[in-house]
Design a protein around this motif. Structure first.
Motif, PDB file in Angstrom:
ATOM      1  N   LEU A  86       0.827  -1.207   0.000  1.00 14.22           N
ATOM      2  CA  LEU A  86       0.000   0.000   0.000  1.00 14.22           C
ATOM      3  C   LEU A  86       0.862   1.258   0.000  1.00 14.22           C
ATOM      4  CD1 LEU A  86      -2.887   1.144   0.142  1.00 14.22           C
ATOM      5  CD2 LEU A  86      -2.654   1.115   2.629  1.00 14.22           C
ATOM      6  N   ILE A  87       1.937   1.260   0.777  1.00 19.88           N
ATOM      7  CA  ILE A  87       2.858   2.407   0.805  1.00 19.88           C
ATOM      8  C   ILE A  87       3.522   2.585  -0.555  1.00 19.88           C
ATOM      9  CG2 ILE A  87       5.034   3.248   1.788  1.00 19.88           C
ATOM     10  CD1 ILE A  87       4.129   1.982   4.445  1.00 19.88           C
TER      11      ILE A  87
ATOM     12  N   VAL B 149       1.700   6.283  -7.253  1.00 17.02           N
ATOM     13  CA  VAL B 149       0.615   7.148  -7.739  1.00 17.02           C
ATOM     14  C   VAL B 149       0.991   8.617  -7.567  1.00 17.02           C
ATOM     15  CG1 VAL B 149      -1.766   7.886  -7.252  1.00 17.02           C
ATOM     16  CG2 VAL B 149      -1.219   5.461  -7.432  1.00 17.02           C
ATOM     17  N   ALA B 150       1.597   8.960  -6.443  1.00 20.00           N
ATOM     18  CA  ALA B 150       2.009  10.345  -6.215  1.00 20.00           C
ATOM     19  C   ALA B 150       3.049  10.774  -7.240  1.00 20.00           C
ATOM     20  CB  ALA B 150       2.560  10.502  -4.797  1.00 20.00           C
ATOM     21  N   LYS B 151       3.993   9.898  -7.552  1.00 18.91           N
ATOM     22  CA  LYS B 151       5.022  10.230  -8.540  1.00 18.91           C
ATOM     23  C   LYS B 151       4.426  10.285  -9.941  1.00 18.91           C
ATOM     24  CE  LYS B 151       9.539   8.760 -10.163  1.00 18.91           C
ATOM     25  NZ  LYS B 151      10.575   7.749 -10.074  1.00 18.91           N
TER      26      LYS B 151
ATOM     27  N   PHE C 223       1.337  10.991 -10.959  1.00 18.38           N
ATOM     28  CA  PHE C 223       0.460  12.124 -11.198  1.00 18.38           C
ATOM     29  C   PHE C 223       1.059  13.448 -10.747  1.00 18.38           C
ATOM     30  CE2 PHE C 223      -2.551   8.524 -11.090  1.00 18.38           C
ATOM     31  CZ  PHE C 223      -3.025   8.658 -12.391  1.00 18.38           C
ATOM     32  N   GLY C 224       2.307  13.437 -10.343  1.00 17.70           N
ATOM     33  CA  GLY C 224       3.016  14.678 -10.021  1.00 17.70           C
ATOM     34  C   GLY C 224       2.469  15.404  -8.817  1.00 17.70           C
ATOM     35  N   ILE C 225       2.072  14.670  -7.815  1.00 15.83           N
ATOM     36  CA  ILE C 225       1.586  15.317  -6.605  1.00 15.83           C
ATOM     37  C   ILE C 225       2.784  15.960  -5.921  1.00 15.83           C
ATOM     38  CG2 ILE C 225       0.513  14.955  -4.358  1.00 15.83           C
ATOM     39  CD1 ILE C 225      -0.978  12.595  -5.636  1.00 15.83           C
ATOM     40  N   ALA C 226       2.720  17.281  -5.740  1.00 13.06           N
ATOM     41  CA  ALA C 226       3.847  18.023  -5.176  1.00 13.06           C
ATOM     42  C   ALA C 226       3.941  17.792  -3.683  1.00 13.06           C
ATOM     43  CB  ALA C 226       3.688  19.513  -5.457  1.00 13.06           C
TER      44      ALA C 226
END
Length: 138
Positions: free
Chosen positions: A46-47, A53-55, A57-60
């Motif tokens: 899960l981690i 997913v954060a990388k 979609f470019g979640i800052a």
């Protein structure tokens, strides 16, 4: 009459508890360890999925702002760097070392040009062929 009845009930309680314990299934140590291991693997997956997913979609990360951006950096020592930071319409050149950040100079905002290298224009195969030919000539 009540006393002998109460005494009989008190004497029968351990036998009843033993009978109930015999009916209950035994807890396996291997089963418990397997359950803990599967839970741990699920949490780690899960981690990893959340980081992917954060990388993707470019979640800052928190704390980043559009006002301040790092243009480039270069290492000048074991733990020292020179960093070019864009602030508004100017570039700040700062020296970064453990425990200190010092402004070196301010430049007008410019455009980045890739560093010129002799290999950058030629494809890899052509450059490799040139090097092999030079080696044969020697």
């Amino acid at each position: 009459m009540r006393r002998p009845l109460a005494t009989c009930l008190l004497l029968a309680l351990p036998a009843l508890a033993q009978a109930q314990a015999a009916d209950a299934p035994a807890v396996s140590a291997a089963g418990s360890l397997l359950q803990v291991f599967v839970g741990l693997v699920a949490v780690l997956l899960l981690i990893a999925a959340t980081a992917w997913v954060a990388k993707r979609f470019g979640i800052a990360r928190g704390g980043s702002s559009s006002l301040l951006q790092v243009v480039g950096s270069a290492s000048v020592g074991a733990r020292e760097r020179v960093v070019v930071v864009e602030v508004g319409e100017s570039w700040l050149v700062v020296g970064v070392a453990p425990g200190s950040v010092n402004a070196l100079t301010t430049l007008p905002k410019g455009t980045l040009q890739p560093p010129a290298s002799p290999i950058s224009g030629a494809p890899f195969a052509a450059r490799l062929q040139q090097l092999v030919e030079k080696r044969r000539e020697k």
